[in-house]
Design an enzyme around this catalytic site. Structure first.
Site, PDB file in Angstrom:
ATOM      1  N   CYS B  33       6.346  -0.147  12.920  1.00 45.62           N
ATOM      2  CA  CYS B  33       6.203   1.058  12.081  1.00 45.62           C
ATOM      3  C   CYS B  33       5.609   1.408  10.733  1.00 45.62           C
ATOM      4  O   CYS B  33       5.242   2.551  10.125  1.00 45.62           O
ATOM      5  CB  CYS B  33       7.468  -0.256  10.915  1.00 45.62           C
ATOM      6  SG  CYS B  33       8.747  -0.212  11.814  1.00 45.62           S
ATOM      7  N   ASP B  35       4.117  -1.258   8.780  1.00 42.44           N
ATOM      8  CA  ASP B  35       4.917  -1.554   6.936  1.00 42.44           C
ATOM      9  C   ASP B  35       4.654  -2.956   7.393  1.00 42.44           C
ATOM     10  O   ASP B  35       6.132  -3.056   8.077  1.00 42.44           O
ATOM     11  CB  ASP B  35       5.769  -0.502   6.305  1.00 42.44           C
ATOM     12  CG  ASP B  35       5.136   0.732   5.828  1.00 42.44           C
ATOM     13  OD1 ASP B  35       4.521   0.508   5.414  1.00 42.44           O
ATOM     14  OD2 ASP B  35       6.118   1.383   5.804  1.00 42.44           O
ATOM     15  N   CYS B  58       1.116   1.267   3.880  1.00 42.09           N
ATOM     16  CA  CYS B  58       0.282   2.091   2.774  1.00 42.09           C
ATOM     17  C   CYS B  58       0.060   2.012   1.620  1.00 42.09           C
ATOM     18  O   CYS B  58       0.827   0.966   1.368  1.00 42.09           O
ATOM     19  CB  CYS B  58       1.071   3.702   3.081  1.00 42.09           C
ATOM     20  SG  CYS B  58       2.116   3.201   2.308  1.00 42.09           S
ATOM     21  N   CYS B 102       8.819   3.124   1.079  1.00 42.05           N
ATOM     22  CA  CYS B 102       7.824   2.102   0.493  1.00 42.05           C
ATOM     23  C   CYS B 102       9.183   0.969  -0.499  1.00 42.05           C
ATOM     24  O   CYS B 102       8.878  -0.379  -0.496  1.00 42.05           O
ATOM     25  CB  CYS B 102       6.372   2.638  -0.113  1.00 42.05           C
ATOM     26  SG  CYS B 102       5.780   2.919   1.692  1.00 42.05           S
TER      27      CYS B 102
END
Ligand SMILES: Cc1ncc(COP(=O)(O)O)c(C=O)c1O
Ligand SMILES: Cc1ncc(COP(=O)(O)O)c(C=O)c1O
Lengths: 389, 146, 389, 146
Positions: B33, B35, B58, B102
Site C-alpha cells: 500500500c 503506508d 508519505c 492517511c
C-alpha cells in the site's frame, strides 16, 4: 535536481521569443505582409527542429507539448490504418501519455501488447519481433525513460519494425539534447518531443511524421500546419522551441560529458554513504543526467519533503496522491518489490547544476534517509541510527 | 502541497519510536500500500500514559501518526477510540484531499492498539473494520454505542 | 483591422507572464515548495477565467487554444455519451474547429444536423428544438461568428437544449470581452475560448465544463488539470490568459461603446462611398468590432492585397488558396451568391485602432475597390471608373 | 505570401482593359470558381500586335493575366500557344504552390483567345481541354505536335 520534470527557460530562448509577443504578433496563416515575420519565425523554428532530428522541414508539425504529440502519433496512426490492422506494440515502461493513449485505443477495439523490460529497463528487439503479427500497424517504444533514464536500442527496434512493414514511433521527450538523433538511421517514422524538457517554453512540442506516413488528425479545424494540426500557431512558443533545440543539440557530447561526470560522482557518493540502497536503470545505456535510487524501508514522498526542506528539488516514482498510492509502473516493471518501488528517488541534473549541488546533496541525503529509517517500522535494528530522544 | 504546520510535523515528528514494555501495539497498512503505521501504547488503568509510533509512508502519514500520538496521550481508552480521522485533520490544520486517507490510517492504528490492549486483558475487542489500501473504512460502532 | 484573426499581447499580460518563464519555472504538478508559485499562478488564472464566465474555478480546464477546446468538447461529449445517443446538432456557420470535428464524428458513426441560419446569420432556437430527437446528445452553436460577427440567441438555445435534457456547447472564442457571459443564465454546459483573441498569448485556451458533465479526455496521459487534460501546464501562457481575460471583461460595455462607435462610422462611410456593396451579418445582434462587406464584381484576396500595400490588414471569407478556391461557408449560408461571397471583406477593430485608422480606411478602400472593378470583366460599364491608359 | 515582383504586378497590372475591335477574345473560369479571365487580342496576319485582359480573381490571377499579356505581345499565334503555365510562373519569378493554377488559367485564356481567332478565320481550333475550378487541365496537343 529535477530537470527531467521541467527546465527553466534559457535567456537566449526568451530573447528569441520576445519580439513575437507584441511586435510580430501576426497570425502566420494570415495573408498580409505584416504576418510575414511570424511565418518566418515559425518556419525557421521548423528548420531547427528538422535539423536536430535529421528530418526535412516539411516533416515537422508543432504541437502543444509531448503529451499531445504522443496522443496524435498513436491515435493518428491507429485510426488511419485500421483497415490494415488493429494491433499495437509498446513497452511496459512508457510515459502515461503513451500508455493511457494505448488503453484508450483498447477501448476502441484495438489490441495492444505491452512488452516487458529487463532488470535495467531495456526492451529486447527480439521481443518486438516476436510480438509482431500480420495485424500489427505500430510499434511505439520510447527513446529514453523519464524515471530511470534507460536508453532503448531504438535503431534495432526501428529496423525490426521496418523489416515487417510496421510503423515505428518513439517518444523522445527525454532524449532531445541527450541522445544524438537521426530519424533515417534509426528507422523512426514518428517522433515526439516537448520544449520544456530542454530549456524551451512549456506548452510547446512537435511531432515528426515521416513523409508519406498515414496519420489521422487529432485536432481538427483550420488549415494550420499544412492542414494537419488545427489552431492558431503559438508563434513565440514555436520560435522559442526552435531556439532551444538548436542550443540543446549543438554539443550533445560535451554536455553529456560534463553532466555524466557529476552524476557518476553523485551515484557513487550516495551508494557509499547509504546502506540498503540500489541504483536503478542501466549502468551504461542511460541518460547522462539521470540517477534513480531505491532506499529500502522508507517511502519516496517523505524523502522529497525532507529534501525540499533542505532546498533540494527531486522526484519519486511513488505517487502517493491518489488514495491508493500506486508505486511507479516503471520500477515494478524492472522487478522491484512494492516496498522498493515506494522508496525511490529520482535526481536529474541540468545545466544549472554545479559540483556544489552534488556536495550539498551528498551531505543532506544520508541524514534524510537515516531520519526516515529511524521512523520506519520496516527498518531492521542494524540499519537504524541511535534513538533520538 | 502541505501547509507550514503539517511540514513542521513532518520534519520534526513527535513520539517517534517504540515502547519496550508496551501494553499494546496496533499496526495497519502494508508495504504494497505504501503506508504502514504502528502505534505503541502504555496504558495505566483506563488511561494512555504514553504513545509512540513508527511509520513507513508519505508525509501525511508521518504527520498524522505524530499528531495522533500527541492527541491520545493522557486520554482514556474510550476517549482515544472516539478520536476520528477528522479530529486528526483538524489538529493538523489541513490535509490535501488526496491525503485524508492517511488520517484514517492513524485512527485505525489507534483503534488497533486499543483493541490489542483489550484482548491482552481478556476483553472483547470493540468492533472495527480495517481499512484497505484505499483508505476506506467501515465505521464500526465505538464504545459510545456498543 | 484584423483583430478577429489575432491580437497583439497587452504589455500587462506579458508583464504578468514574465516571472514564470525563468524564475518560477517549476512544474505545477511537482511536489516541492519551489513549484508552489507556478501552482499559484495557474490557480489564480483559473479563478479569473471562472469569474469571467460566472463559473466555478473547478469547472475550468486549460487547453492549447480554441481549436483544442472545441475538439475536446464535441468529441469528448460524443464519445462519453455514445450509449445515450449518437446525434449532434450544430449550425452551418460554425468555425472549422467545430465543423471538421463534427465531420470526423460522422465518420465514426455519429449523425450530425447542420442547422441553417437566416440572412443575418442567426440560428432559430425553434429549429434547434425541431431538430432534437431522442438520440440527440449535444447542441453546439457558437456565441458569436468570427466572419460576420452575428451573435446567437445563446440563452434561448441553451434553454431549448436543457428542456430536452441535451447538453449545450458554445464556441465563445470571438465573444470573450465582447458579450457578457453567464454560463448558468445562458444554460451553457461547455464553452470554448482562446487567449490570443483578447490580447492574451497564442497557444492558450480553456474549456469550461459544467460540473458533472460526462466528457471523455482528448489528450490522455499525466494527471494534469485534475486528470482531464494531460501535458505539463503552460504556466506562463495560463497566467497570461488569466490576466488577459480579467482585463478584457473588466468593462465590456464601455469597450463595446467605444469600438461600435468607430465601427458604425466605418460601415456608413464604406456604404456611402462604394456602390454595389452590402454589409453582411445582423444589423444589431453583432459583435461591436466586426464589419463585413461584400463588394460585387471583385474578389476578396485582391482587395486584401491592395489594402495591404496601403498598410491595412484585413481578412476575407474567400480562401483562394486550395486550388479549388472555396468561398466562405458562412457567407454562402446567409444566402450570398458565389460571386458575392468571393468579394467579401472583413474588418475587425481592436484596442489599437483609432478614428484615424477609420479615416485612412475610408480614404483607401473606395480607390482599391474602384481599381479592381476596373480590372474585372464582371463590372458593368456603369460601375466602372474611366479607363486608365 | 507573394514576392515583391508579383506584388508589383498585382498593384500595377499592365494591359488592363478591352480592345474595342479585338480579333479574338478568350474567357475561362466562372464566378463560382472565384476566377474569371478574359483576354482580348489584336492579330495582324500571324502576329499578336496587342493583348489586353480583364480578370476577376485573386492576386495571382491578376498577376498571371498581366504577365501573360505582356509575354504574348509580338508573338506569332503558334508561339503564344506554346507559352506554358510554367513560362508564366517563370516570368513572374515565383508563385505560391497553391496559386499555380492561376498561371494555368492564364495559359488557357490565351489558348481560348487563339482558338477564337482561328474559328473567326474559319480554321479548325487547336485541340484543348478546358480547366475546371481546380486548375487541372489536360494538355491537348499544341500546334507543334498536331
Ligand atoms: C469562432 C472561433 N472558434 C475557434 C477558433 C480557433 O481558435 P484557435 O486558433 O485559438 O485554436 C477561432 C479562431 O481562429 C474562432 O474564431
Ligand atoms: C517521456 C515523456 N513523454 C511525454 C511527456 C509529456 O510531455 P508534456 O508534459 O510536455 O506533455 C514527458 C514529460 O512529462 C515525458 O517525460
Amino acid at each position: 535536481m529535477d530537470h527531467a520534470a521541467t527546465t527553466f527557460m534559457k535567456p537566449e530562448v526568451l530573447a528569441a521569443m520576445a519580439p513575437y509577443f507584441s511586435r510580430y504578433f501576426g497570425n502566420p496563416s494570415s495573408f498580409y505582409r505584416f504576418a510575414r515575420e511570424s511565418r518566418k519565425g515559425v518556419e525557421e523554428a521548423r528548420g531547427a527542429v528538422g535539423a536536430a532530428l535529421g528530418a526535412s522541414t516539411d516533416e515537422i508539425f508543432f504541437t502543444a507539448g509531448g503529451s499531445e504529440a504522443d496522443n496524435w502519433a498513436i491515435k493518428g496512426v491507429a485510426l488511419a490504418n485500421r483497415e490494415r490492422g488493429d494491433h499495437i506494440i509498446t513497452s511496459a515502461i512508457e510515459h502515461h501519455a503513451v500508455l493511457h493513449t494505448c488503453e484508450w485505443l483498447e477501448k476502441q477495439g484495438f489490441s495492444v501488447t505491452y512488452l516487458p523490460v529487463d532488470e535495467f529497463g531495456r526492451v529486447d528487439p527480439g521481443d518486438v519481433e516476436d510480438a509482431i503479427t500480420d495485424k500489427t500497424i505500430l510499434v511505439s517504444v520510447m527513446m529514453a525513460n523519464n524515471e530511470i533514464g534507460t536508453v532503448q536500442p531504438v535503431a534495432e527496434i526501428g529496423k525490426v519494425a521496418h523489416d515487417h512493414g510496421v510503423l515505428f514511433h518513439t517518444d523522445a521527450v527525454q532524449a532531445i539534447g541527450a541522445v544524438p538523433i537521426d530519424v533515417d538511421a534509426m528507422g523512426i517514422d514518428l517522433l515526439s518531443l516537448s520544449g520544456h524538457k530542454f530549456y524551451g517554453p512549456k506548452g510547446t512540442g512537435a511531432l515528426y511524421i515521416r513523409r508519406g506516413t498515414r496519420v489521422e488528425n487529432l485536432v481538427h479545424g483550420g488549415g494550420q500546419e499544412r492542414g494537419r494540426r488545427a489552431g492558431t500557431e503559438n508563434v513565440p512558443g514555436i520560435v522559442g522551441l526552435g531556439r532551444a533545440i538548436a542550443l540543446a543539440t549543438a554539443d550533445i557530447e560535451g554536455h553529456n560529458r560534463r553532466i555524466a561526470g557529476m552524476r557518476d560522482r553523485l551515484v557513487r557518493g550516495v551508494l557509499d554513504a547509504i546502506p540498503d540502497a540500489r541504483a536503478n536503470g542501466h549502468p551504461t545505456e542511460r541518460l547522462a543526467n539521470n540517477a534513480n535510487f531505491s532506499f529500502r524501508y522508507v517511502e519516496g514522498e517523505s524523502i522529497l519533503l525532507l529534501l525540499d526542506a533542505r532546498g533540494i528539488c527531486a522526484s519519486t516514482g511513488s505517487a502517493c496522491s491518489s488514495g491508493s498510492s500506486e508505486p511507479s509502473h516503471v520500477l515494478l516493471a524492472i522487478g522491484l518489490s512494492h516496498e522498493e518501488a515506494h522508496g525511490s528517488l529520482r535526481l536529474t541534473l541540468g545545466d544549472a547544476n554545479t559540483e556544489e549541488d552534488v556536495d550539498h546533496l551528498l551531505e543532506v541525503l544520508p541524514d534524510v534517509i537515516g531520519r526516515l529509517r529511524q521512523i520506519s517500522p520496516l527498518t531492521p535494528i542494524s540499519a537504524r541510527m541511535p534513538e533520538a530522544d | 502541497m502541505y501547509t507550514e504546520k503539517v511540514m513542521e510535523e513532518i520534519t520534526n515528528p513527535q513520539n517517534v519510536g517504540e515502547i519496550a514494555d508496551a501494553d499494546a501495539v496496533g499496526e495497519v497498512g502494508s508495504p504494497a500500500c505504501g503506508d504502514i503505521m504502528r502505534i505503541y501504547l502504555k496504558v495505566e488503568g483506563d488511561r494512555i500514559t504514553d504513545a509512540r509510533f513508527r511509520t513507513f509512508g508519505c508525509g501525511a502519514a508521518i504527520a498524522s501518526s505524530s499528531m495522533a500520538t500527541r492527541m491520545i496521550r493522557g486520554m482514556s481508552l474510550a476517549e482515544a477510540w472516539a478520536v476520528s480521522n477528522a479530529d486528526v485533520v483538524e489538529a493538523l490544520g489541513a490535509l490535501p484531499l488526496a491525503k485524508v486517507h492517511c488520517s484514517v490510517l492513524a485512527r485505525d492504528a489507534i483503534r488497533a492498539a486499543i483493541n490489542d490492549c483489550r484482548t491482552r486483558r481478556g476483553l472483547e475487542p470493540w468492533e472495527v473494520r480495517s481499512s484497505g489500501c484505499d483508505g476506506e473504512t467501515g465505521h464500526g460502532p465505538g464504545p459510545e454505542n456498543g
